[in-house]
Design an enzyme around this catalytic site. Structure first.
Site, PDB file in Angstrom:
ATOM      1  N   GLU A 230      -1.394  -3.844  -2.242  1.00 43.51           N
ATOM      2  CA  GLU A 230      -2.428  -3.936  -1.213  1.00 43.51           C
ATOM      3  C   GLU A 230      -3.678  -4.637  -1.736  1.00 43.51           C
ATOM      4  O   GLU A 230      -4.002  -4.529  -2.919  1.00 43.51           O
ATOM      5  CB  GLU A 230      -2.775  -2.523  -0.721  1.00 43.51           C
ATOM      6  CG  GLU A 230      -1.594  -1.903   0.020  1.00 43.51           C
ATOM      7  CD  GLU A 230      -1.819  -0.471   0.474  1.00 43.51           C
ATOM      8  OE1 GLU A 230      -2.731   0.197  -0.033  1.00 43.51           O
ATOM      9  OE2 GLU A 230      -1.059  -0.021   1.340  1.00 43.51           O
TER      10      GLU A 230
ATOM     11  N   CYS B  49     -11.113  -6.833  -2.829  1.00 44.18           N
ATOM     12  CA  CYS B  49     -10.660  -5.844  -3.811  1.00 44.18           C
ATOM     13  C   CYS B  49      -9.178  -6.132  -4.035  1.00 44.18           C
ATOM     14  O   CYS B  49      -8.374  -6.034  -3.103  1.00 44.18           O
ATOM     15  CB  CYS B  49     -10.884  -4.435  -3.262  1.00 44.18           C
ATOM     16  SG  CYS B  49     -10.196  -3.162  -4.322  1.00 44.18           S
TER      17      CYS B  49
ATOM     18  N   CYS C 202       1.082   2.081 -10.826  1.00 46.83           N
ATOM     19  CA  CYS C 202       0.210   2.223 -12.004  1.00 46.83           C
ATOM     20  C   CYS C 202       0.834   3.206 -12.975  1.00 46.83           C
ATOM     21  O   CYS C 202       1.435   4.199 -12.566  1.00 46.83           O
ATOM     22  CB  CYS C 202      -1.171   2.719 -11.578  1.00 46.83           C
ATOM     23  SG  CYS C 202      -2.358   2.682 -12.951  1.00 46.83           S
TER      24      CYS C 202
ATOM     25  N   CYS D  95      -4.263   9.098 -13.092  1.00 50.45           N
ATOM     26  CA  CYS D  95      -5.537   9.724 -12.728  1.00 50.45           C
ATOM     27  C   CYS D  95      -5.277  10.691 -11.572  1.00 50.45           C
ATOM     28  O   CYS D  95      -4.657  10.303 -10.570  1.00 50.45           O
ATOM     29  CB  CYS D  95      -6.559   8.665 -12.335  1.00 50.45           C
ATOM     30  SG  CYS D  95      -6.783   7.433 -13.619  1.00 50.45           S
TER      31      CYS D  95
ATOM     32  N   CYS E 201      -6.152   9.877  -7.758  1.00 46.65           N
ATOM     33  CA  CYS E 201      -5.862   8.549  -7.224  1.00 46.65           C
ATOM     34  C   CYS E 201      -4.508   8.482  -6.509  1.00 46.65           C
ATOM     35  O   CYS E 201      -3.488   8.924  -7.044  1.00 46.65           O
ATOM     36  CB  CYS E 201      -5.897   7.551  -8.384  1.00 46.65           C
ATOM     37  SG  CYS E 201      -5.370   5.904  -7.903  1.00 46.65           S
TER      38      CYS E 201
ATOM     39  N   GLY F  34      -3.317  -0.509  -9.733  1.00 44.84           N
ATOM     40  CA  GLY F  34      -3.021  -0.859 -11.122  1.00 44.84           C
ATOM     41  C   GLY F  34      -4.246  -0.866 -12.009  1.00 44.84           C
ATOM     42  O   GLY F  34      -5.377  -0.832 -11.544  1.00 44.84           O
ATOM     43  N   GLU F  35      -3.985  -0.844 -13.317  1.00 42.00           N
ATOM     44  CA  GLU F  35      -5.055  -0.898 -14.314  1.00 42.00           C
ATOM     45  C   GLU F  35      -5.103  -2.336 -14.845  1.00 42.00           C
ATOM     46  O   GLU F  35      -4.181  -2.779 -15.554  1.00 42.00           O
ATOM     47  CB  GLU F  35      -4.733   0.111 -15.441  1.00 42.00           C
ATOM     48  CG  GLU F  35      -5.489  -0.085 -16.732  1.00 42.00           C
ATOM     49  CD  GLU F  35      -7.010  -0.184 -16.558  1.00 42.00           C
ATOM     50  OE1 GLU F  35      -7.621   0.750 -16.058  1.00 42.00           O
ATOM     51  OE2 GLU F  35      -7.580  -1.239 -16.951  1.00 42.00           O
TER      52      GLU F  35
ATOM     53  N   SER G  52     -12.680  -3.758 -13.054  1.00 40.17           N
ATOM     54  CA  SER G  52     -12.928  -2.317 -13.149  1.00 40.17           C
ATOM     55  C   SER G  52     -11.769  -1.654 -13.877  1.00 40.17           C
ATOM     56  O   SER G  52     -10.627  -1.730 -13.440  1.00 40.17           O
ATOM     57  CB  SER G  52     -13.065  -1.744 -11.734  1.00 40.17           C
ATOM     58  OG  SER G  52     -13.186  -0.351 -11.820  1.00 40.17           O
TER      59      SER G  52
ATOM     60  N   SER H 296     -14.372   3.202 -14.804  1.00 39.46           N
ATOM     61  CA  SER H 296     -14.240   4.435 -14.009  1.00 39.46           C
ATOM     62  C   SER H 296     -14.425   5.596 -14.965  1.00 39.46           C
ATOM     63  O   SER H 296     -13.522   5.876 -15.768  1.00 39.46           O
ATOM     64  CB  SER H 296     -12.841   4.535 -13.397  1.00 39.46           C
ATOM     65  OG  SER H 296     -12.671   3.554 -12.447  1.00 39.46           O
ATOM     66  N   LEU H 297     -15.549   6.232 -14.907  1.00 36.89           N
ATOM     67  CA  LEU H 297     -15.874   7.247 -15.926  1.00 36.89           C
ATOM     68  C   LEU H 297     -15.550   8.660 -15.421  1.00 36.89           C
ATOM     69  O   LEU H 297     -14.768   9.372 -16.028  1.00 36.89           O
ATOM     70  CB  LEU H 297     -17.358   7.114 -16.298  1.00 36.89           C
ATOM     71  CG  LEU H 297     -17.810   7.974 -17.462  1.00 36.89           C
ATOM     72  CD1 LEU H 297     -17.171   7.516 -18.760  1.00 36.89           C
ATOM     73  CD2 LEU H 297     -19.329   7.959 -17.582  1.00 36.89           C
ATOM     74  N   HIS H 298     -16.223   9.064 -14.385  1.00 34.31           N
ATOM     75  CA  HIS H 298     -16.016  10.339 -13.688  1.00 34.31           C
ATOM     76  C   HIS H 298     -16.380  11.593 -14.484  1.00 34.31           C
ATOM     77  O   HIS H 298     -16.564  12.652 -13.890  1.00 34.31           O
ATOM     78  CB  HIS H 298     -14.580  10.463 -13.150  1.00 34.31           C
ATOM     79  CG  HIS H 298     -14.182   9.269 -12.345  1.00 34.31           C
ATOM     80  ND1 HIS H 298     -14.967   8.767 -11.341  1.00 34.31           N
ATOM     81  CD2 HIS H 298     -13.100   8.442 -12.429  1.00 34.31           C
ATOM     82  CE1 HIS H 298     -14.385   7.687 -10.821  1.00 34.31           C
ATOM     83  NE2 HIS H 298     -13.259   7.464 -11.472  1.00 34.31           N
TER      84      HIS H 298
ATOM     85  N   ASN I 249     -12.756   9.571  -1.215  1.00 26.15           N
ATOM     86  CA  ASN I 249     -11.947   9.603   0.002  1.00 26.15           C
ATOM     87  C   ASN I 249     -10.777  10.547  -0.210  1.00 26.15           C
ATOM     88  O   ASN I 249     -10.021  10.396  -1.165  1.00 26.15           O
ATOM     89  CB  ASN I 249     -11.442   8.196   0.298  1.00 26.15           C
ATOM     90  CG  ASN I 249     -12.609   7.253   0.288  1.00 26.15           C
ATOM     91  OD1 ASN I 249     -13.457   7.311   1.150  1.00 26.15           O
ATOM     92  ND2 ASN I 249     -12.696   6.432  -0.757  1.00 26.15           N
TER      93      ASN I 249
ATOM     94  N   CYS J  97     -11.629   3.272  -1.953  1.00 25.05           N
ATOM     95  CA  CYS J  97     -11.304   3.461  -3.374  1.00 25.05           C
ATOM     96  C   CYS J  97     -10.407   4.677  -3.582  1.00 25.05           C
ATOM     97  O   CYS J  97     -10.687   5.746  -3.058  1.00 25.05           O
ATOM     98  CB  CYS J  97     -12.585   3.670  -4.170  1.00 25.05           C
ATOM     99  SG  CYS J  97     -13.407   2.143  -4.503  1.00 25.05           S
TER     100      CYS J  97
HETATM  101  S1  SF4 Z   1      -7.519   5.082 -10.750  1.00 21.96           S
HETATM  102 FE1  SF4 Z   1      -6.779   3.045 -11.366  1.00 21.96          FE
HETATM  103  S2  SF4 Z   1      -5.965   3.417 -13.445  1.00 21.96           S
HETATM  104 FE2  SF4 Z   1      -6.140   5.453 -12.506  1.00 21.96          FE
HETATM  105  S3  SF4 Z   1      -4.107   5.785 -11.590  1.00 21.96           S
HETATM  106 FE3  SF4 Z   1      -5.400   4.868  -9.987  1.00 21.96          FE
HETATM  107  S4  SF4 Z   1      -4.937   2.686 -10.091  1.00 21.96           S
HETATM  108 FE4  SF4 Z   1      -4.235   3.595 -12.027  1.00 21.96          FE
END
Ligand code: SF4
Length: 345
Positions: free
Chosen positions: A93, A106, A113, A117, A120, A164-165, A196, A219-221, A295, A338
């Protein structure tokens, strides 16, 4: 799937050689590349300045694997989410986010991935493969076209924040950025591109060494190691101190400040200790903070913290002279925001 070669996997010199060995003039390679990369045509027959015999040769031997829009959804706030079908049938997407002065793309960098996380939606999809540079580039071209068609404005910004990363596919991501920024491609400024990452220390150092010009967001969180591991389990292997060291290295090499992407969840990272840890980290390396509105992904463990907590974060960061903003969520009604990209069709 076609057995013909994707012409876009060739560089211009390779194509010149092929043309010469088949009795065509070498300058035709430049014309063909102009059609492919500058005009983004999807078939050879659109290349109106090529002779018939060359068009036949191209059609007989090559394909142009431009991505296909499988489904397009438009949110009430104007955000457009595209489900893209790749040449082998996988779907990823990409999202167009319109604001007053910007059209932002984006884009995705992997099918699924490999990092998991907890918050996610993409993490629920197994990583199937990396996207190749053209598949990433095509998402950008598509959103540029949609910007012009739907908002009368071309693309202004790109964020690698889709599925994805990106640093787990950094070779292809860097190649796509070369294409996006070069004159024969879209000619965009790298300053308008943000990669990112969830934080892959080794690769952050590697790309800092390569003198890349785009911006980096992390992406810290959580700035507390154990807590971050509970939210982003890979943090156990690539700890916060390692990440910090790599970000120091990035800043020393590039002099570009880091943006920390940070979601505040109820009962997870909403205490004064969480805020203090973030301030402490921000003071170590020049940085700013984007507090992103979360979200819902149907997981009762991850609920957006109320506004008074976000304001507390902002106030404390501000009083410590750390720039911080709250980023409003876009495209929630079509699962385009996101952390929501999960091929829900
Ligand atoms: S936040 Fe990014 S790195 Fe983490 S699982 Fe989702 S897509 Fe992968």
């Amino acid at each position: 799937m076609s057995s013909k070669k994707d012409i876009r996997s060739l560089n211009e010199d390779d194509l010149k050689e092929i043309l010469i060995s088949n009795s065509f003039k070498s300058f035709r390679a430049n014309q063909i590349f102009h059609w492919i990369w500058k005009k983004s045509v999807k078939s050879f027959d659109e290349m109106s300045n090529l002779p018939e015999n060359l068009l036949k040769f191209l059609n007989d031997n090559f394909v142009i694997n431009f991505i296909k829009v499988h489904r397009m959804q438009k949110s009430s706030d104007g955000t457009i989410k595209n489900a893209i079908k790749l040449f082998d049938g996988y779907i990823v997407e990409c999202v167009l986010i319109p604001t007053n002065d910007r059209i932002t793309a984006c884009v995705s960098s992997q099918v699924g991935c490999s990092l998991n996380c907890k918050f996610c939606a993409t993490a629920k999809l197994k990583r199937m493969r990396n996207l190749n540079p053209d598949e990433i580039y095509d998402q950008v071209v598509l959103i540029n076209q949609q910007g012009i068609e739907h908002f009368d404005k071309p693309l202004t910004n790109i964020v690698f924040m889709g599925m994805g990363e990106p640093l787990m596919n950094y070779n292809n991501v860097l190649k796509s950025i070369e294409k996006i920024t070069c004159k024969s491609g879209l000619g965009m400024s790298p300053k308008r591109i943000v990669v990112s990452t969830s934080g892959v220390p080794k690769i952050i150092k590697k790309i800092a060494d390569q003198g890349v010009k785009f911006k980096l967001a992390v992406s810290l969180h959580s700035a507390i190691n154990e807590k971050r591991t509970s939210i982003m389990p890979f943090n156990e292997k690539m700890s916060l101190s390692e990440l910090e060291e790599s970000l120091r290295y990035w800043y020393d090499k590039t002099k570009k400040i880091i943006t920390y992407e940070y979601v505040v969840w109820k009962g997870i990272n909403d205490t004064d200790d969480d805020i203090s840890a973030l301030v402490k980290l921000c003071k170590k390396i020049p940085s700013k903070v984007n507090l992103i509105q979360y979200n819902n992904i149907d997981d009762p463990n991850f609920i957006q913290a109320p506004m008074n907590i976000l304001n507390k974060y902002i106030k404390t960061l501000d009083s410590n002279k750390i720039k911080a903003t709250i980023r409003r969520s876009r495209g929630q009604d079509i699962d385009a925001a996101c952390g929501q990209l999960a091929n829900k069709l």
